[in-house]
Design a protein around this motif. Structure first.
Motif, PDB file in Angstrom:
ATOM      1  N   LEU A 137      -1.188  -1.303  -4.288  1.00  0.00           N
ATOM      2  CA  LEU A 137      -2.277  -0.333  -4.188  1.00  0.00           C
ATOM      3  C   LEU A 137      -1.704   1.062  -3.984  1.00  0.00           C
ATOM      4  O   LEU A 137      -0.848   1.274  -3.112  1.00  0.00           O
ATOM      5  CB  LEU A 137      -3.188  -0.671  -3.011  1.00  0.00           C
ATOM      6  N   VAL A 149      -6.447   5.991   3.884  1.00  0.00           N
ATOM      7  CA  VAL A 149      -5.824   4.850   4.546  1.00  0.00           C
ATOM      8  C   VAL A 149      -5.062   5.348   5.770  1.00  0.00           C
ATOM      9  O   VAL A 149      -4.416   6.402   5.735  1.00  0.00           O
ATOM     10  CB  VAL A 149      -4.873   4.098   3.576  1.00  0.00           C
ATOM     11  N   VAL A 209       0.861  -1.184   0.000  1.00  0.00           N
ATOM     12  CA  VAL A 209       0.000   0.000   0.000  1.00  0.00           C
ATOM     13  C   VAL A 209       0.892   1.226   0.000  1.00  0.00           C
ATOM     14  O   VAL A 209       1.656   1.449   0.940  1.00  0.00           O
ATOM     15  CB  VAL A 209      -0.940   0.009   1.223  1.00  0.00           C
ATOM     16  N   ASN A 210       0.824   1.990  -1.086  1.00  0.00           N
ATOM     17  CA  ASN A 210       1.667   3.185  -1.249  1.00  0.00           C
ATOM     18  C   ASN A 210       3.143   2.856  -1.038  1.00  0.00           C
ATOM     19  O   ASN A 210       3.881   3.595  -0.377  1.00  0.00           O
ATOM     20  CB  ASN A 210       1.217   4.296  -0.298  1.00  0.00           C
ATOM     21  N   ILE A 260     -11.748  -1.695  -1.648  1.00  0.00           N
ATOM     22  CA  ILE A 260     -10.455  -2.339  -1.890  1.00  0.00           C
ATOM     23  C   ILE A 260     -10.641  -3.819  -2.202  1.00  0.00           C
ATOM     24  O   ILE A 260     -10.050  -4.355  -3.153  1.00  0.00           O
ATOM     25  CB  ILE A 260      -9.535  -2.160  -0.670  1.00  0.00           C
ATOM     26  N   VAL A 318      -3.169   4.485  -2.866  1.00  0.00           N
ATOM     27  CA  VAL A 318      -4.378   5.001  -2.229  1.00  0.00           C
ATOM     28  C   VAL A 318      -4.109   6.424  -1.750  1.00  0.00           C
ATOM     29  O   VAL A 318      -3.035   6.702  -1.193  1.00  0.00           O
ATOM     30  CB  VAL A 318      -4.784   4.109  -1.034  1.00  0.00           C
ATOM     31  N   PHE A 358      -8.193   0.707   5.995  1.00  0.00           N
ATOM     32  CA  PHE A 358      -8.769   1.427   4.875  1.00  0.00           C
ATOM     33  C   PHE A 358     -10.076   2.096   5.303  1.00  0.00           C
ATOM     34  O   PHE A 358     -10.854   1.526   6.068  1.00  0.00           O
ATOM     35  CB  PHE A 358      -9.046   0.481   3.700  1.00  0.00           C
TER      36      PHE A 358
END
Length: 598
Positions: A285, A292, A251-252, A311, A287, A305
């Motif tokens: 991902l 998040v 995530v990121n 998601i 986001v 999230f």
């Protein structure tokens, strides 16, 4: 007991307990700092699984002596330009990693900014013991030695050097996977264990860090929705593992562990993979920061999230779309043991006296003087060629192999496998597995037709009674309406039986008893754990298995070619409903190897 302030050394140990659990967690914090510093190369050296020594060198922006002193203070960070903690875009920002590590180990930092002088600062279990100039190229080198050496209560809970090394390798693998633009190397006890170059394509980096065979057996994901972007690499359903250890979520750019991933991947592969097998997946991902929360765990290994349903839906739909676009692709990696079986069985020579051309002459040897007629018969037998297989005259021209990816049917082996000739090799198809997938996709299309009645039903001339235990009947009765949409019409028939009035028309004359019993078993095993959509897919897969062409059935050439053509246009036809391949190909090169030509 009155409230009191804790002493500084105890506060540091509590903070260390949150951040530093083992060598791998210390390594993770240091490597993340290197990545946040803009490093393009990260070199890691471990001794004794990281228990004795961890060294991380990078070519990032570096620090001067003043910044280095601040870096070793609690809650000091360069990663938050203002007070908007929810807008953090770096891997770390809590400001406790380095001082927490320094409070339970000997920590040495050597760093140099471009155009400046290098500087060293060494802290031993919270006490500054050395400081001064250092010689090194621009960047930073962090060394951690004797982790928890003075905290025996924590040291004794560490595992063996082998286990700690495995945890460190997992950390480095995940971070290297998330940052393909950065080169990584890892040495353990002087041996190079990992090395990847900067600038790798994402799918190549994932394959290099999981399994090289994934490079030829994967699909690419790309999906964007409501400002969230999903990309990644996923294995074909026929390329799977026995555990879920090869499923990664980022995530990121941050490696995280989330149960959301496990459930979403299971849902996406539900009808193409056996439930005890697991695909290889790496999902990335991007986001918006406000969507998040990355600070719900001290070690930043978990996230929360704002809209988890979005998601999960993106992961499921993205995986399904990628698998559908793969069409009839399947893993084409022949089993080495199967090839060895071909090579290790030489042809046994046949004794000359046992050859049929001599036996047909009517004499056991040349010892007796034959008559002229007998000699003529013997010569005639010797000169007559042995029986040969002949192709029957075709009623229609044979199609060209280059027109079809799966080739043209040439025959059937063991009444189970279709043999086809393609332009680039020999294709072998498991007729039952392939037809099972085709029936499932037909049932799905029938269910998805807008406003349609579902799968067409075929009424039985005489309703059939299927005896089950009472618990199984209780479990099936609430699902009668769902099953009716698939063309299976059931009624409760007493406490321990179900009455079948109709079956799906596309299944033909199947085993009604076996079908109902298998459905009852599947609902018993998975009903409560699956959503409605997953449950319907499970029902469809079970029905398709019962309605497919069975092994042992003789097919005509026209039927075989029709099966091949439908496979070429049907999504996910490269694997059956249980994740096994429906076809394999022996390329011309593979065939030449079997005969020693290559």
């Amino acid at each position: 007991m009155s409230i009191r302030r804790l002493p500084e050394h105890l506060v540091n140990r509590i903070a260390a307990g949150e951040v530093v659990e083992r060598p791998a967690s210390a390594l993770k914090e240091i490597v993340e700092n290197a990545l946040d510093a803009g490093a393009q190369r990260v070199a890691i050296r471990l001794t004794n699984g990281g228990l004795d020594r961890i060294e991380v060198s990078d070519d990032g922006c570096g620090m001067d002596s003043a910044d280095m002193a601040l870096a070793l203070e609690r809650h000091a960070t360069s990663k938050l330009p203002d007070d908007a903690i929810e807008q953090v875009a770096t891997l770390g920002f809590r400001g406790e990693a380095l001082p927490s590590i320094a409070s339970v180990a000997r920590l040495a930092i050597d760093s140099r900014v471009a155009g400046g002088e290098g500087w060293n600062r060494t802290v031993d279990n919270g006490q500054l013991v050395a400081e001064g100039p250092a010689a090194l190229p621009p960047g930073t080198r962090v060394t951690v030695e004797q982790l928890f050496a003075r905290v025996p209560a924590r040291r004794k809970f560490l595992r063996s050097a082998r286990s700690e090394y495995a945890a460190c390798m997992d950390v480095v693998r995940r971070l290297a996977m998330a940052h393909p633009a950065v080169a990584f190397s890892l040495e353990h006890d002087g041996r190079r264990a990992l090395s990847v170059q900067a600038g790798d394509a994402r799918e190549d980096r994932v394959a290099a860090l999981t399994d090289r065979a994934l490079a030829d057996n994967h699909v690419i994901l790309s999906l964007e929705r409501d400002g969230v972007r999903l990309s990644g690499v996923a294995s074909l359903p026929t390329y799977h593992r026995g555990t879920g250890d090869h499923q990664f979520l980022f995530v990121n750019g941050r490696p995280v562990r989330d149960r959301l991933l496990v459930g979403a991947v299971r849902g996406a592969y539900a009808d193409v993979l056996a439930r005890d097998r697991h695909p290889v997946v790496a999902l990335f991902l991007d986001v918006p920061p406000l969507e998040v929360d990355v600070n719900v765990h001290p070690a930043k290994t978990e996230v929360r999230f704002r809209d988890p349903a979005l998601i999960r839906g993106m992961i499921v739909s993205g995986l399904r779309r990628a698998l559908n676009e793969a069409g009839f692709r399947s893993v084409q990696q022949a089993d080495p043991a199967a090839f060895a079986a071909w090579r290790l069985e030489p042809l046994s020579p046949t004794p000359i006296g046992a050859m049929p051309i001599f036996a047909a002459a009517g004499a056991s040897s040349f010892a007796s003087a034959p008559s002229f007629a007998a000699l003529s018969d013997r010569r005639s037998s010797f000169l007559t060629p042995p029986p040969q297989a002949r192709a029957e005259a075709a009623s229609a021209p044979v199609p060209e192999t280059q027109d079809f990816p799966l080739g043209v049917a040439r025959g059937q082996v063991a009444r189970t496998y279709i043999v086809a000739e393609a332009q680039d090799g020999l294709v072998i198809v498991d007729q039952h597995a392939a037809h099972e997938r085709l029936v499932l996709e037909r049932m799905r299309r029938a269910m998805e037709d807008a406003g349609g009645p579902g799968v067409a039903a075929q009424a039985l001339l005489l309703p059939e009674v299927v005896e089950l235990d009472e618990v199984a009947c209780d479990r099936m009765e609430p699902r009668i309406d769902e099953l009716r949409a698939f063309g299976l019409e059931l009624e409760r028939f007493g406490p321990a039986a179900m009455l079948v009035r109709a079956t799906p028309a596309m299944l033909g004359q199947g085993d009604v008893q076996g079908l109902v019993r298998d459905l009852a078993d599947d609902l018993a095993a998975y009903d409560s754990a699956l959503s409605l959509k997953e449950r319907l897919d499970l029902v469809a897969a079970t029905m398709a298995c019962h309605g497919s062409v069975r092994a042992g059935r003789v097919l005509s050439v026209a039927e075989m070619n029709a099966l091949l053509r439908e496979m070429e246009v049907t999504p996910r036809s490269g694997q059956c409903n249980h994740g096994r391949p429906t076809w394999v190909k022996l390329g011309h090169g593979d065939i030449e190897k079997l005969f020693g030509r290559k």
